[in-house]
Design an enzyme around this catalytic site. Structure first.
Site, PDB file in Angstrom:
ATOM      1  N   THR A  17       0.811  -1.218   0.000  1.00  0.00           N
ATOM      2  CA  THR A  17       0.000   0.000   0.000  1.00  0.00           C
ATOM      3  C   THR A  17       0.843   1.267   0.000  1.00  0.00           C
ATOM      4  O   THR A  17       2.043   1.246   0.281  1.00  0.00           O
ATOM      5  CB  THR A  17      -0.924   0.034   1.229  1.00  0.00           C
ATOM      6  OG1 THR A  17      -0.132   0.143   2.414  1.00  0.00           O
ATOM      7  CG2 THR A  17      -1.792  -1.217   1.302  1.00  0.00           C
ATOM      8  N   ASP A  18       0.147   2.371  -0.270  1.00  0.00           N
ATOM      9  CA  ASP A  18       0.777   3.680  -0.142  1.00  0.00           C
ATOM     10  C   ASP A  18       0.562   4.186   1.289  1.00  0.00           C
ATOM     11  O   ASP A  18       0.050   3.455   2.138  1.00  0.00           O
ATOM     12  CB  ASP A  18       0.223   4.659  -1.181  1.00  0.00           C
ATOM     13  CG  ASP A  18      -1.276   4.879  -1.059  1.00  0.00           C
ATOM     14  OD1 ASP A  18      -1.868   4.560  -0.003  1.00  0.00           O
ATOM     15  OD2 ASP A  18      -1.877   5.381  -2.037  1.00  0.00           O
ATOM     16  N   ALA A  19       0.894   5.412   1.543  1.00  0.00           N
ATOM     17  CA  ALA A  19       0.784   5.964   2.901  1.00  0.00           C
ATOM     18  C   ALA A  19      -0.654   6.018   3.398  1.00  0.00           C
ATOM     19  O   ALA A  19      -0.902   6.060   4.598  1.00  0.00           O
ATOM     20  CB  ALA A  19       1.404   7.358   2.946  1.00  0.00           C
TER      21      ALA A  19
END
Length: 136
Positions: A17-19
Protein backbone atom coordinates in the site's frame (compact mmCIF):
# COMPACT_ATOMS: atom_id res chain seq x y z
CA UNK A 1 -13.36 -23.52 -8.86
CA UNK A 2 -13.89 -25.32 -12.16
CA UNK A 3 -11.29 -27.06 -14.26
CA UNK A 4 -11.07 -24.14 -16.68
CA UNK A 5 -10.49 -21.48 -14.04
CA UNK A 6 -8.35 -21.07 -10.96
CA UNK A 7 -8.80 -19.01 -7.81
CA UNK A 8 -5.97 -17.71 -5.68
CA UNK A 9 -6.25 -15.57 -2.55
CA UNK A 10 -3.86 -12.94 -1.26
CA UNK A 11 -3.94 -10.71 1.78
CA UNK A 12 -3.03 -7.05 1.35
CA UNK A 13 -0.01 -6.22 3.48
CA UNK A 14 1.34 -2.84 4.49
CA UNK A 15 4.14 -3.19 1.91
CA UNK A 16 1.49 -3.39 -0.86
CA UNK A 17 0.00 0.00 0.00
CA UNK A 18 0.78 3.68 -0.14
CA UNK A 19 0.78 5.96 2.90
CA UNK A 20 -3.03 6.02 2.87
CA UNK A 21 -3.43 2.24 3.06
CA UNK A 22 -4.48 1.90 -0.61
CA UNK A 23 -2.90 -0.75 -2.83
CA UNK A 24 -0.53 0.74 -5.40
CA UNK A 25 -1.90 -0.13 -8.87
CA UNK A 26 1.28 -1.91 -10.07
CA UNK A 27 0.92 -4.39 -7.21
CA UNK A 28 -2.23 -5.74 -8.85
CA UNK A 29 0.03 -7.00 -11.64
CA UNK A 30 2.12 -8.84 -9.05
CA UNK A 31 -1.01 -10.42 -7.57
CA UNK A 32 -2.13 -11.50 -11.04
CA UNK A 33 1.32 -12.96 -11.80
CA UNK A 34 1.27 -14.98 -8.58
CA UNK A 35 -2.15 -16.39 -9.41
CA UNK A 36 -1.04 -17.48 -12.89
CA UNK A 37 2.13 -19.04 -11.51
CA UNK A 38 0.26 -20.94 -8.80
CA UNK A 39 -2.22 -22.27 -11.37
CA UNK A 40 0.63 -23.53 -13.53
CA UNK A 41 2.21 -25.13 -10.46
CA UNK A 42 -1.09 -26.86 -9.66
CA UNK A 43 -1.21 -28.16 -13.24
CA UNK A 44 2.24 -29.69 -12.72
CA UNK A 45 4.06 -27.06 -14.75
CA UNK A 46 7.26 -26.10 -12.96
CA UNK A 47 8.64 -22.99 -14.62
CA UNK A 48 12.14 -23.46 -13.22
CA UNK A 49 12.57 -26.70 -15.22
CA UNK A 50 11.74 -24.86 -18.42
CA UNK A 51 14.07 -22.01 -17.53
CA UNK A 52 16.88 -24.59 -17.36
CA UNK A 53 15.95 -25.42 -20.97
CA UNK A 54 16.00 -21.72 -21.94
CA UNK A 55 12.20 -21.63 -22.31
CA UNK A 56 10.32 -18.81 -20.64
CA UNK A 57 7.06 -16.91 -20.81
CA UNK A 58 7.02 -13.15 -21.25
CA UNK A 59 4.12 -10.75 -20.99
CA UNK A 60 3.64 -9.00 -24.31
CA UNK A 61 0.42 -7.09 -23.67
CA UNK A 62 -1.60 -5.92 -20.65
CA UNK A 63 -5.06 -4.38 -20.64
CA UNK A 64 -6.01 -3.46 -17.08
CA UNK A 65 -9.15 -1.85 -15.74
CA UNK A 66 -9.07 -0.46 -12.22
CA UNK A 67 -12.60 -0.30 -10.79
CA UNK A 68 -12.05 0.35 -7.07
CA UNK A 69 -9.21 0.30 -4.55
CA UNK A 70 -8.01 -2.57 -2.43
CA UNK A 71 -7.03 -1.58 1.08
CA UNK A 72 -4.73 -2.74 3.85
CA UNK A 73 -5.80 -6.12 5.30
CA UNK A 74 -8.30 -6.88 2.51
CA UNK A 75 -8.52 -10.53 1.49
CA UNK A 76 -8.44 -10.62 -2.29
CA UNK A 77 -9.46 -13.43 -4.62
CA UNK A 78 -8.05 -13.60 -8.12
CA UNK A 79 -9.89 -15.72 -10.67
CA UNK A 80 -7.87 -16.73 -13.71
CA UNK A 81 -9.05 -18.25 -16.99
CA UNK A 82 -7.39 -18.88 -20.31
CA UNK A 83 -9.34 -17.00 -22.95
CA UNK A 84 -7.15 -17.92 -25.94
CA UNK A 85 -4.51 -20.57 -26.48
CA UNK A 86 -2.27 -20.68 -29.55
CA UNK A 87 0.84 -22.68 -30.32
CA UNK A 88 3.26 -19.98 -29.11
CA UNK A 89 1.11 -17.69 -26.94
CA UNK A 90 -1.87 -17.55 -24.65
CA UNK A 91 -4.19 -14.94 -23.24
CA UNK A 92 -5.28 -14.93 -19.62
CA UNK A 93 -8.36 -13.11 -18.31
CA UNK A 94 -8.21 -12.33 -14.61
CA UNK A 95 -10.50 -10.62 -12.12
CA UNK A 96 -9.66 -9.48 -8.61
CA UNK A 97 -12.40 -9.11 -6.00
CA UNK A 98 -12.28 -8.24 -2.32
CA UNK A 99 -13.86 -10.14 0.59
CA UNK A 100 -17.19 -8.41 -0.18
CA UNK A 101 -17.14 -9.79 -3.78
CA UNK A 102 -16.61 -6.27 -5.13
CA UNK A 103 -14.73 -6.27 -8.44
CA UNK A 104 -11.63 -4.12 -7.94
CA UNK A 105 -9.60 -4.83 -11.04
CA UNK A 106 -9.69 -6.93 -14.18
CA UNK A 107 -6.97 -7.65 -16.65
CA UNK A 108 -6.33 -9.36 -19.97
CA UNK A 109 -2.72 -10.47 -20.30
CA UNK A 110 -1.07 -11.92 -23.40
CA UNK A 111 1.91 -14.14 -22.73
CA UNK A 112 4.34 -15.49 -25.34
CA UNK A 113 6.60 -18.51 -25.10
CA UNK A 114 10.19 -17.49 -25.80
CA UNK A 115 13.44 -19.29 -26.41
CA UNK A 116 15.53 -17.26 -23.98
CA UNK A 117 18.89 -18.17 -25.54
CA UNK A 118 17.96 -16.40 -28.80
CA UNK A 119 15.22 -14.09 -27.43
CA UNK A 120 12.71 -15.24 -30.06
CA UNK A 121 9.18 -16.65 -29.82
CA UNK A 122 8.90 -20.42 -29.92
CA UNK A 123 6.28 -23.15 -29.78
CA UNK A 124 4.99 -23.90 -26.29
CA UNK A 125 6.46 -27.28 -25.22
CA UNK A 126 3.95 -30.12 -25.65
CA UNK A 127 4.01 -30.95 -21.92
CA UNK A 128 2.78 -27.43 -21.13
CA UNK A 129 0.46 -27.13 -24.11
CA UNK A 130 -1.28 -30.39 -23.23
CA UNK A 131 -1.92 -29.29 -19.64
CA UNK A 132 -3.21 -25.90 -20.80
CA UNK A 133 -5.52 -27.43 -23.42
CA UNK A 134 -7.15 -29.56 -20.71
CA UNK A 135 -8.19 -26.43 -18.80
CA UNK A 136 -8.95 -23.98 -21.60
Amino acid sequence: MSLNSYQHTVRVYYEDTDAGGIVYYANYLKFFERARTEWLRELGINQSIFLEQNIGFVVTKVEMGNKASAKLDDLLTITTTISRLKSASLVFSQQLVNQHQQLLCDVVIKVACVNLSIAKPCIIPTSILGALKRVS
